[in-house]
Design an enzyme around this catalytic site. Sequence first.
Site, PDB file in Angstrom:
ATOM      1  N   SER A  93       1.097  -1.352  -0.036  1.00 28.62           N
ATOM      2  CA  SER A  93      -0.150   0.132  -0.052  1.00 28.62           C
ATOM      3  C   SER A  93       0.858   1.197   0.024  1.00 28.62           C
ATOM      4  CB  SER A  93      -1.082  -0.120   1.071  1.00 28.62           C
ATOM      5  OG  SER A  93      -0.187   0.142   2.318  1.00 28.62           O
ATOM      6  N   LYS A  94       0.084   2.311   0.193  1.00 24.42           N
ATOM      7  CA  LYS A  94       0.815   3.445  -0.016  1.00 24.42           C
ATOM      8  C   LYS A  94       1.868   3.885   0.995  1.00 24.42           C
ATOM      9  CE  LYS A  94      -1.250   7.263  -2.599  1.00 24.42           C
ATOM     10  NZ  LYS A  94      -2.439   8.134  -2.652  1.00 24.42           N
ATOM     11  N   ARG A  95       1.454   3.106   2.177  1.00 26.89           N
ATOM     12  CA  ARG A  95       2.304   3.582   3.276  1.00 26.89           C
ATOM     13  C   ARG A  95       3.637   2.562   3.181  1.00 26.89           C
ATOM     14  NH1 ARG A  95       1.462  -0.844   7.083  1.00 26.89           N
ATOM     15  NH2 ARG A  95      -0.188  -1.811   5.897  1.00 26.89           N
ATOM     16  N   GLY A 135       5.355   2.693   0.242  1.00 28.81           N
ATOM     17  CA  GLY A 135       5.971   3.478  -0.756  1.00 28.81           C
ATOM     18  C   GLY A 135       5.304   3.147  -2.320  1.00 28.81           C
TER      19      GLY A 135
END
Length: 490
Positions: A249-251, A253
């Site tokens: 996911s976004k967290r 990267g």
Amino acid sequence: MTDSQTTVRVRFAPSPTGFPHVGNIRTALFNWLFARHCGGRFILRIEDTDTARRVEGAVEAIVDGLEWMGLDWDEGPIFQSDRLDLYRREAEALVRNGFAYYCFCSPERLEQVRQEQSLRHVPPRYDGHCRGLSKDEVASRLAAAEAGVIRFKTPTEGETVFQDLIRGQVSFSNSTLNDYVLMKSDGYPTYHLANVVDDHYMEITHIMRADEWISSTPLHAMLYQSFGWQPPVFAHLPMILGPDKSKLSKRHGATTIIEYREKGYLPEAVVNFLSLLGWSLDDKTELLSRADLVANFTLERVGKTAAVFDIPKLDWMNGMYIRALEPVEFARRALPFLERDLPATMPRPLDFEYVCQVTRLVQERTRLLSELGETCSFFFSEDLSYPASQLLVKGLDATAARALLERVISAVGEAPLWRVPQLEASIRPLGEEPGMSTKVVFGVVRVAITGRSAAPPLFETMEVLGPERCLRRLRAALALLASLPQEQAH
Ligand code: GLU
């Protein structure tokens, strides 16, 4: 299909419902590498039939991302929204042949069915209400311009089985499937129909796509069968996980590919890094050029196990690729980042000759091009700002520091040439005097010249900065020391 006479034709088929992130680009890369390895064709198809979820600028971002990565396509971009007649024709053929049917259920009725199913704790599924409508009834409702969709008549019993090149045989029990919508009431096909029709007419030989699409594949397999078409080879690529083994996911990267460019990753490093998310040459080789990848990319080496997305590894790789660049090429890549990231007060455009001299000194230790605005700023700014106490290297007192700076100023003033050997020959001996050390001398001069305690090699830095700027900075350091309170000065 796998017969060696057949030209490999693969596609990247993104939906412009968002900006492409690294996971999407991994899919594009695997398809591209496979096409190039086999001397095949790589097709770019934009699956833009979900009009409600279209995102402004997404197509441009897809094209931009692919171009930046150097993933050139041989055909396309082909937009599904330009081919609506084709999908309608094929959907109607399925209805005529008894594989699909018109459904006129209202959204309210469908919602009611869903709620009842949820109360009974059964999975949501269309209840087949319109399956039995007579041909005449359908014709008259269509003639009355009633909005209808076309649904696939999924068998309620038995299993749908297909072969996946990576997963092996995959089977789904038909009772878990649905009477999926193929044509929506707005005249657009759903992903499923358009995808299968296009893969057939575009003569796609291999479908390589993210693992998350495997649940759509039984329907696709049934569609191929109903149309009487030979399906392509399916290859669902392994999942990509974050280092904590949860879905990427976004967290972790997993941001858009364009953000990677903005952060200063080199496309060649990103290509190398993404190629190893689910593929490997031999389980140990990490650095592979684009040419190595094209030469060696086979589907046999795509693994089943999920790949882990490890940003520190990418950073390391990027540093390796940066170090391998020719110095002038590094300067060329660094230039736009310096233009972007140096403080706005510094004059633009930057002088490329000067940039080359600067970047030569920092290339070895750069991992991301976006670091350069900060690591190189003292090469461009006129005034430095740092606390006077930073000049008191290793417990030196202010009086000793001033005396030392005065001696440095006169020593370099007498240097016959403003070049590394002469600068070194004038400064190094000061560190060899009793009670001094080169560490202290170099440390004080470094802070005075650069405003920081860690910087590129000192004498090279001084040479690039030139005599005027260095002397001005040495004198400014002297003045700064004079500003220290007395107790610190003695
Ligand atoms: N449009 C789908 C996507 O956005 C394509 C999936 C496929 O390759 O079949 O990824």
